[in-house]
Every structure is written in structure tokens, then in C-alpha cells.
Design a protein around this motif. Structure first.
Motif, mmCIF file in Angstrom:
data_model
loop_
_atom_site.group_PDB
_atom_site.id
_atom_site.type_symbol
_atom_site.label_atom_id
_atom_site.label_comp_id
_atom_site.label_asym_id
_atom_site.label_seq_id
_atom_site.Cartn_x
_atom_site.Cartn_y
_atom_site.Cartn_z
ATOM 1 N N ASP A 1 1.750 12.891 -4.984
ATOM 2 C CA ASP A 1 1.044 14.176 -5.011
ATOM 3 C C ASP A 1 -0.471 13.982 -5.002
ATOM 4 O OD1 ASP A 1 3.415 15.576 -5.019
ATOM 5 O OD2 ASP A 1 3.523 15.648 -7.208
ATOM 6 N N TYR A 2 -0.955 13.029 -5.774
ATOM 7 C CA TYR A 2 -2.397 12.764 -5.791
ATOM 8 C C TYR A 2 -2.859 12.180 -4.462
ATOM 9 C CZ TYR A 2 -6.710 10.226 -6.410
ATOM 10 O OH TYR A 2 -7.966 9.730 -6.232
ATOM 11 N N TYR A 3 -2.161 11.138 -4.004
ATOM 12 C CA TYR A 3 -2.599 10.439 -2.800
ATOM 13 C C TYR A 3 -2.486 11.298 -1.547
ATOM 14 C CZ TYR A 3 -3.009 6.129 -5.428
ATOM 15 O OH TYR A 3 -3.388 5.166 -6.330
ATOM 16 N N ALA A 4 -1.544 12.225 -1.505
ATOM 17 C CA ALA A 4 -1.391 13.082 -0.333
ATOM 18 C C ALA A 4 -2.593 14.003 -0.144
ATOM 19 C CB ALA A 4 -0.115 13.907 -0.448
ATOM 20 N N GLN A 5 -3.244 14.402 -1.231
ATOM 21 C CA GLN A 5 -4.404 15.294 -1.120
ATOM 22 C C GLN A 5 -5.737 14.556 -1.164
ATOM 23 O OE1 GLN A 5 -6.709 16.072 -3.800
ATOM 24 N NE2 GLN A 5 -5.774 14.522 -5.077
ATOM 25 N N ALA A 6 -5.718 13.252 -1.402
ATOM 26 C CA ALA A 6 -6.959 12.477 -1.519
ATOM 27 C C ALA A 6 -7.538 12.208 -0.125
ATOM 28 C CB ALA A 6 -6.696 11.172 -2.258
ATOM 29 N N LYS A 7 -8.639 12.873 0.186
ATOM 30 C CA LYS A 7 -9.260 12.729 1.506
ATOM 31 C C LYS A 7 -9.733 11.304 1.766
ATOM 32 C CE LYS A 7 -10.786 17.439 1.219
ATOM 33 N NZ LYS A 7 -11.823 18.193 0.582
ATOM 34 N N ILE B 1 -14.948 0.151 0.210
ATOM 35 C CA ILE B 1 -15.849 1.196 -0.292
ATOM 36 C C ILE B 1 -15.066 2.464 -0.612
ATOM 37 C CG2 ILE B 1 -17.736 2.758 0.372
ATOM 38 C CD1 ILE B 1 -18.641 -0.053 -0.470
ATOM 39 N N PHE B 2 -14.170 2.865 0.270
ATOM 40 C CA PHE B 2 -13.401 4.078 0.030
ATOM 41 C C PHE B 2 -12.427 3.906 -1.126
ATOM 42 C CE2 PHE B 2 -15.354 5.569 3.739
ATOM 43 C CZ PHE B 2 -15.151 6.926 3.800
ATOM 44 N N ALA B 3 -11.854 2.736 -1.290
ATOM 45 C CA ALA B 3 -10.918 2.500 -2.385
ATOM 46 C C ALA B 3 -11.626 2.510 -3.736
ATOM 47 C CB ALA B 3 -10.191 1.175 -2.180
ATOM 48 N N VAL B 4 -12.856 2.022 -3.780
ATOM 49 C CA VAL B 4 -13.582 1.943 -5.047
ATOM 50 C C VAL B 4 -14.302 3.246 -5.362
ATOM 51 C CG1 VAL B 4 -15.462 0.775 -6.253
ATOM 52 C CG2 VAL B 4 -13.839 -0.554 -4.922
ATOM 53 N N LEU B 5 -15.022 3.793 -4.406
ATOM 54 C CA LEU B 5 -15.847 4.974 -4.673
ATOM 55 C C LEU B 5 -15.098 6.297 -4.586
ATOM 56 C CD1 LEU B 5 -19.183 4.028 -2.882
ATOM 57 C CD2 LEU B 5 -18.570 3.784 -5.283
ATOM 58 N N LYS B 6 -14.028 6.368 -3.814
ATOM 59 C CA LYS B 6 -13.256 7.610 -3.620
ATOM 60 C C LYS B 6 -14.208 8.789 -3.377
ATOM 61 C CE LYS B 6 -9.668 5.898 -6.699
ATOM 62 N NZ LYS B 6 -10.151 4.549 -6.710
ATOM 63 N N PRO B 7 -14.965 8.739 -2.287
ATOM 64 C CA PRO B 7 -16.113 9.636 -2.121
ATOM 65 C C PRO B 7 -15.838 11.123 -1.947
ATOM 66 C CG PRO B 7 -15.746 8.373 -0.140
ATOM 67 C CD PRO B 7 -14.811 7.838 -1.165
ATOM 68 N N PHE B 8 -14.682 11.557 -1.499
ATOM 69 C CA PHE B 8 -14.508 12.973 -1.174
ATOM 70 C C PHE B 8 -13.823 13.803 -2.240
ATOM 71 C CE2 PHE B 8 -14.254 10.926 3.118
ATOM 72 C CZ PHE B 8 -15.545 11.248 3.473
ATOM 73 N N ASP B 9 -13.305 13.191 -3.300
ATOM 74 C CA ASP B 9 -12.523 13.995 -4.229
ATOM 75 C C ASP B 9 -13.125 14.123 -5.623
ATOM 76 O OD1 ASP B 9 -12.026 11.505 -5.211
ATOM 77 O OD2 ASP B 9 -9.855 11.617 -5.072
ATOM 78 N N GLY B 10 -14.252 13.535 -5.870
ATOM 79 C CA GLY B 10 -14.906 13.699 -7.154
ATOM 80 C C GLY B 10 -14.277 12.919 -8.292
ATOM 81 N N THR B 11 -13.304 12.073 -8.015
ATOM 82 C CA THR B 11 -12.676 11.275 -9.068
ATOM 83 C C THR B 11 -13.097 9.823 -8.965
ATOM 84 O OG1 THR B 11 -10.727 10.798 -7.731
ATOM 85 C CG2 THR B 11 -10.652 12.757 -9.143
ATOM 86 N N SER B 12 -14.262 9.610 -8.443
ATOM 87 C CA SER B 12 -14.736 8.246 -8.235
ATOM 88 C C SER B 12 -14.802 7.476 -9.539
ATOM 89 C CB SER B 12 -16.126 8.297 -7.605
ATOM 90 O OG SER B 12 -16.693 7.021 -7.553
ATOM 91 N N SER B 13 -14.396 6.232 -9.461
ATOM 92 C CA SER B 13 -14.543 5.380 -10.637
ATOM 93 C C SER B 13 -16.008 5.017 -10.827
ATOM 94 C CB SER B 13 -13.691 4.113 -10.476
ATOM 95 O OG SER B 13 -14.052 3.440 -9.298
ATOM 96 N N GLY C 1 0.823 -1.215 0.000
ATOM 97 C CA GLY C 1 0.000 0.000 0.000
ATOM 98 C C GLY C 1 0.851 1.255 0.000
ATOM 99 N N LEU C 2 1.910 1.264 0.812
ATOM 100 C CA LEU C 2 2.809 2.412 0.825
ATOM 101 C C LEU C 2 3.531 2.554 -0.508
ATOM 102 C CD1 LEU C 2 4.282 2.117 4.429
ATOM 103 C CD2 LEU C 2 2.596 3.770 3.589
ATOM 104 N N GLY C 3 3.870 1.423 -1.126
ATOM 105 C CA GLY C 3 4.486 1.471 -2.452
ATOM 106 C C GLY C 3 3.553 2.066 -3.484
ATOM 107 N N LEU C 4 2.279 1.711 -3.401
ATOM 108 C CA LEU C 4 1.301 2.278 -4.324
ATOM 109 C C LEU C 4 1.159 3.775 -4.116
ATOM 110 C CD1 LEU C 4 -0.824 1.716 -6.512
ATOM 111 C CD2 LEU C 4 -2.480 1.403 -4.672
ATOM 112 N N ILE C 5 1.140 4.208 -2.872
ATOM 113 C CA ILE C 5 1.052 5.645 -2.580
ATOM 114 C C ILE C 5 2.273 6.363 -3.143
ATOM 115 C CG2 ILE C 5 1.104 7.342 -0.709
ATOM 116 C CD1 ILE C 5 -0.619 5.351 0.911
ATOM 117 N N ALA C 6 3.433 5.745 -3.058
ATOM 118 C CA ALA C 6 4.665 6.367 -3.542
ATOM 119 C C ALA C 6 4.667 6.547 -5.061
ATOM 120 C CB ALA C 6 5.873 5.537 -3.119
#
Length: 131
Positions: free
Chosen positions: A28-34, A88-100, A19-24
Motif C-alpha cells: 500500500d505504501y510503495y504503490a503510492q510512493a512516487k 538518491i531516490f531510495a535514500v531521499l524519497k523526494p516526492f512524498d515528504g517521508t524522506s529519511s 526488490g519486488l519482495g521488499l515492495i510486497a
């Protein structure tokens, strides 16, 4: 129970590492993704739950545990709720408007659907045809 606990612990660390590798890969995107921060909070709660399970396991093995079977039945369902939240959070990405899967803008009645159906090839070759 001890063997199972010792078996799953390395997989917990591997999951965190991946998971940390994926964030790396796109920090920039993941740091701001609520949604990710809420998901990471749920993962931290699951890690705490895992270590608390180890504590309960030692208490049961030493016969110093005073919890009822009802407590353990309810306690056993806690990770299911957290894992559900994580998915749910990984799939929907509810707070940033980039939901799949954007449920707010979906208009099922007017959206044309594309369906891929596996069926026999009309020529009899047994291939897959898309509708």
C-alpha cells in the motif's frame, strides 16, 4: 567480457526479485510512493542497458561492431548515472515528504547534534563511550 556478462545476469534477476519482495512487504505504501516509480523506471532502463550490452558484446565478438572507443567510454558511464539516481531516490524519497533526510526543514545551526564517538573507556577497559 562474455564471462562477466554471464556472471552478472543472475545477480540482476536476484536484485529485481529482492526488490519486488521488499515492495510486497508494504504494498500500500510503495504503490503510492512516487519516488519508487521513478526508481523503478531507472531500474527498467538499467535492465534495457544490460541487454543492449549483450547485443554489443555479440557484435564485437563477431567483428560487426562499428562504434568508436569514444562511444564505449561514454556508454560505460550511463549506468553510473542511473545507479546514482536509484540510490538518491531510495535514500531521499523526494516526492512524498517521508524522506529519511529532509533537506528543506533542516536547520543545521539550531539543531543539536548527537555524536557517537568511539574512544577508549575512561577506566582503561577499551570499551566504546558515547558523547
Amino acid at each position: 567480457a562474455r564471462k562477466l556478462y554471464r556472471f552478472v545476469t543472475p545477480f540482476m534477476f536476484l536484485s529485481i526479485l529482492f526488490g519486488l519482495g521488499l515492495i510486497a512487504t508494504n504494498f500500500d505504501y510503495y504503490a503510492q510512493a512516487k519516488w519508487l516509480w521513478v526508481k523503478l523506471l531507472a531500474v527498467v532502463c538499467l535492465v534495457i542497458y544490460h541487454y543492449y550490452c549483450g547485443r554489443l558484446l555479440r557484435a564485437v565478438e563477431s567483428d560487426t561492431d562499428s562504434h568508436s572507443h569514444v562511444y564505449f567510454r561514454v556508454f560505460n558511464e550511463v549506468p553510473v548515472l542511473f545507479l546514482f539516481l536509484v540510490v538518491i531516490f531510495a535514500v531521499l524519497k523526494p516526492f512524498d515528504g517521508t524522506s529519511s533526510v529532509n533537506l528543506r526543514d533542516a536547520d543545521v545551526a539550531s539543531t543539536p547534534s548527537v555524536m557517537c564517538v568511539a574512544e577508549l573507556d575512561p577506566t582503561g577497559g577499551g570499551g566504546i563511550a558515547a558523547d
